[in-house]
Design a protein around this motif. Structure first.
Motif, PDB file in Angstrom:
ATOM      1  N   ASN A   1       0.833  -1.202   0.000  1.00 25.10           N
ATOM      2  CA  ASN A   1       0.000   0.000   0.000  1.00 25.10           C
ATOM      3  C   ASN A   1       0.870   1.257   0.000  1.00 25.10           C
ATOM      4  OD1 ASN A   1      -2.629   1.262   0.188  1.00 25.10           O
ATOM      5  ND2 ASN A   1      -2.137   1.762   2.302  1.00 25.10           N
ATOM      6  N   ASP A   2       1.929   1.244   0.805  1.00 24.33           N
ATOM      7  CA  ASP A   2       2.833   2.396   0.904  1.00 24.33           C
ATOM      8  C   ASP A   2       3.573   2.653  -0.408  1.00 24.33           C
ATOM      9  OD1 ASP A   2       2.048   2.611   3.531  1.00 24.33           O
ATOM     10  OD2 ASP A   2       3.853   1.656   4.357  1.00 24.33           O
TER      11      ASP A   2
ATOM     12  N   ARG B   1       2.771   1.729  -3.431  1.00 24.82           N
ATOM     13  CA  ARG B   1       1.842   2.151  -4.491  1.00 24.82           C
ATOM     14  C   ARG B   1       1.509   3.637  -4.358  1.00 24.82           C
ATOM     15  NH1 ARG B   1      -0.251  -1.984  -7.603  1.00 24.82           N
ATOM     16  NH2 ARG B   1      -0.260  -4.081  -6.684  1.00 24.82           N
ATOM     17  N   LYS B   2       1.342   4.108  -3.130  1.00 26.50           N
ATOM     18  CA  LYS B   2       1.077   5.536  -2.892  1.00 26.50           C
ATOM     19  C   LYS B   2       2.248   6.381  -3.370  1.00 26.50           C
ATOM     20  CE  LYS B   2      -2.111   5.431   1.055  1.00 26.50           C
ATOM     21  NZ  LYS B   2      -2.243   5.695   2.519  1.00 26.50           N
ATOM     22  N   LYS B   3       3.456   5.965  -3.009  1.00 25.39           N
ATOM     23  CA  LYS B   3       4.656   6.696  -3.421  1.00 25.39           C
ATOM     24  C   LYS B   3       4.793   6.723  -4.936  1.00 25.39           C
ATOM     25  CE  LYS B   3       7.428   5.863   0.728  1.00 25.39           C
ATOM     26  NZ  LYS B   3       8.601   5.147   1.281  1.00 25.39           N
TER      27      LYS B   3
ATOM     28  N   LYS C   1       2.359   6.550  -7.168  1.00 24.00           N
ATOM     29  CA  LYS C   1       1.351   7.484  -7.700  1.00 24.00           C
ATOM     30  C   LYS C   1       1.806   8.930  -7.526  1.00 24.00           C
ATOM     31  CE  LYS C   1      -2.864   4.705  -7.357  1.00 24.00           C
ATOM     32  NZ  LYS C   1      -4.173   4.535  -6.667  1.00 24.00           N
ATOM     33  N   GLU C   2       2.406   9.230  -6.362  1.00 22.08           N
ATOM     34  CA  GLU C   2       2.897  10.588  -6.101  1.00 22.08           C
ATOM     35  C   GLU C   2       3.997  10.965  -7.090  1.00 22.08           C
ATOM     36  OE1 GLU C   2       4.055  10.496  -2.025  1.00 22.08           O
ATOM     37  OE2 GLU C   2       1.977  10.364  -1.291  1.00 22.08           O
TER      38      GLU C   2
ATOM     39  N   LYS D   1       2.441  11.668 -10.471  1.00 19.20           N
ATOM     40  CA  LYS D   1       1.788  12.983 -10.464  1.00 19.20           C
ATOM     41  C   LYS D   1       2.811  14.096 -10.595  1.00 19.20           C
ATOM     42  CE  LYS D   1      -2.458  12.020  -7.852  1.00 19.20           C
ATOM     43  NZ  LYS D   1      -3.189  12.256  -6.583  1.00 19.20           N
TER      44      LYS D   1
END
Length: 348
Positions: A325-326, A328-330, A332-333, A336
């Protein structure tokens, strides 16, 4: 219908020997996919396989299990190519910067511990790990987490309605509970990241069976035994070639007294190949299937209970989900940010 078989780390050693055995058994009935980091070596491996099996279906896939973005991109490619994967052999692995204790080695040569020392590396091997560009410990990412992420990404083609699929992990006799700490799953504070990562593979296989069996996906673990591969030779990078030549007769002699000295990649794949022939429901989720070779050179497979428990396997599984989860968030960031830079750059 042809079975789809995906093998990570397939361009040499155990992975390539497995591909050769699978094709020798049934070249017409397989769609084989070699997932490799080094594509130059992958093309050479594919050419070698096709030279002996001209009609075989052998595809290549670029994938570096130490890289999050590489695993995700490769997974997308697999889902575009195949509507299912029947066998996923999780074989890729590294042991970087091994430190070899020469004093302990020569002491062990003349002790009763000689067979255990050679078979497991116990007492003579430590490694220095490093970080990947994703900020993960390299051995953990390559040997365990990249494969975990691959399984998660490939769920749609692994958990295929009306069919069973099998995961098979290449573990090691060097997988020791003592090297693993569930509070330090990446082994940031230790000196045995390889042993820790392989023990974590044993634990994760058990957890995967708990969570995926009902969806038709099973997981097994094998140990190839003591095999002479590039990984073995890298343990002693400065070891003169003639010393390896001198040691080989000793290895063959030791094999008379122990069945774990499989020595050749072909022999080491015995359990991997055996599992290809088994029905998942007949397998023991708490067993590690060992490739063994008798003193006379006969290969066979033997299940041995792993030193694992459900509570620790579940704790590891939950930590891996959180880490997934961590990251994947990084990711995506980062995506972006790069899109933002590109957008503003186009107006500059």
């Amino acid at each position: 219908m042809n079975k789809v078989v995906l093998v990570t780390g397939a361009n040499s050693g155990i992975g390539l020997a497995l591909c050769e055995r699978l094709l020798s058994d049934d070249a017409e009935g397989l769609q084989l996919c070699l997932a490799c980091r080094n594509m130059q070596r992958a093309h050479a491996a594919r050419s070698a396989l096709l030279a002996s099996h001209p009609s075989a279906q052998v595809a290549l896939l670029q994938m570096d299990t130490s890289s999050i973005s590489s695993v995700i991109a490769a997974s997308q490619e697999v889902k575009l190519r195949y509507n299912r994967v029947d066998y996923l052999y999780l074989n890729a692995g590294i042991m970087p910067n091994p430190h070899f204790d020469m004093k302990a080695f020569f002491k062990g040569l003349f002790s009763s511990n000689i067979i255990t020392m050679f078979a497991t590396g116990e007492g003579i091997l430590t490694q220095k790990d490093c970080l990947t560009h994703d900020g993960l410990q390299s051995v953990f990412a390559t040997n365990l987490f990249g494969h975990f992420l691959l399984i998660r990404e490939l769920e749609p083609v692994l958990c295929y309605a009306g069919r069973t699929s099998q995961l098979v992990w290449t573990s090691s006799s060097n997988a020791h509970r003592s090297a693993f700490n569930v509070e330090d799953i990446q082994h940031q504070r230790g000196t045995q990241p390889y042993s820790s990562s392989k023990y974590a593979c044993d634990l994760l296989s058990l957890a995967l069976n708990t969570h995926y069996n009902k969806q038709g996906l099973s997981s097994s673990v094998i140990c190839p035994g003591f095999v002479m591969t590039s990984l073995t030779y890298s343990i002693l990078p400065s070891f003169p070639a003639f010393l390896w030549t001198l040691l080989m007769p000793l290895f063959w002699l030791i094999r008379i007294f122990t069945n774990t000295f499989t020595l050749t990649p072909y022999n080491g794949t015995e359990a991997l190949f055996w599992l290809f022939k088994q029905k998942p429901e007949s397998l023991d989720p708490q067993a590690k299937y060992h490739s063994l070779t008798s003193g006379l050179g006969n290969n066979y497979t033997e299940p041995r209970k792993m030193d694992v428990d459900l509570a620790t396997s579940e704790a590891l599984y939950e930590k891996l989900l959180q880490l997934e989860n961590d990251v994947r968030k990084k990711l995506k960031e980062k995506q972006k940010e790069s899109q933002h830079v590109m957008h503003h750059g186009s107006f500059a």
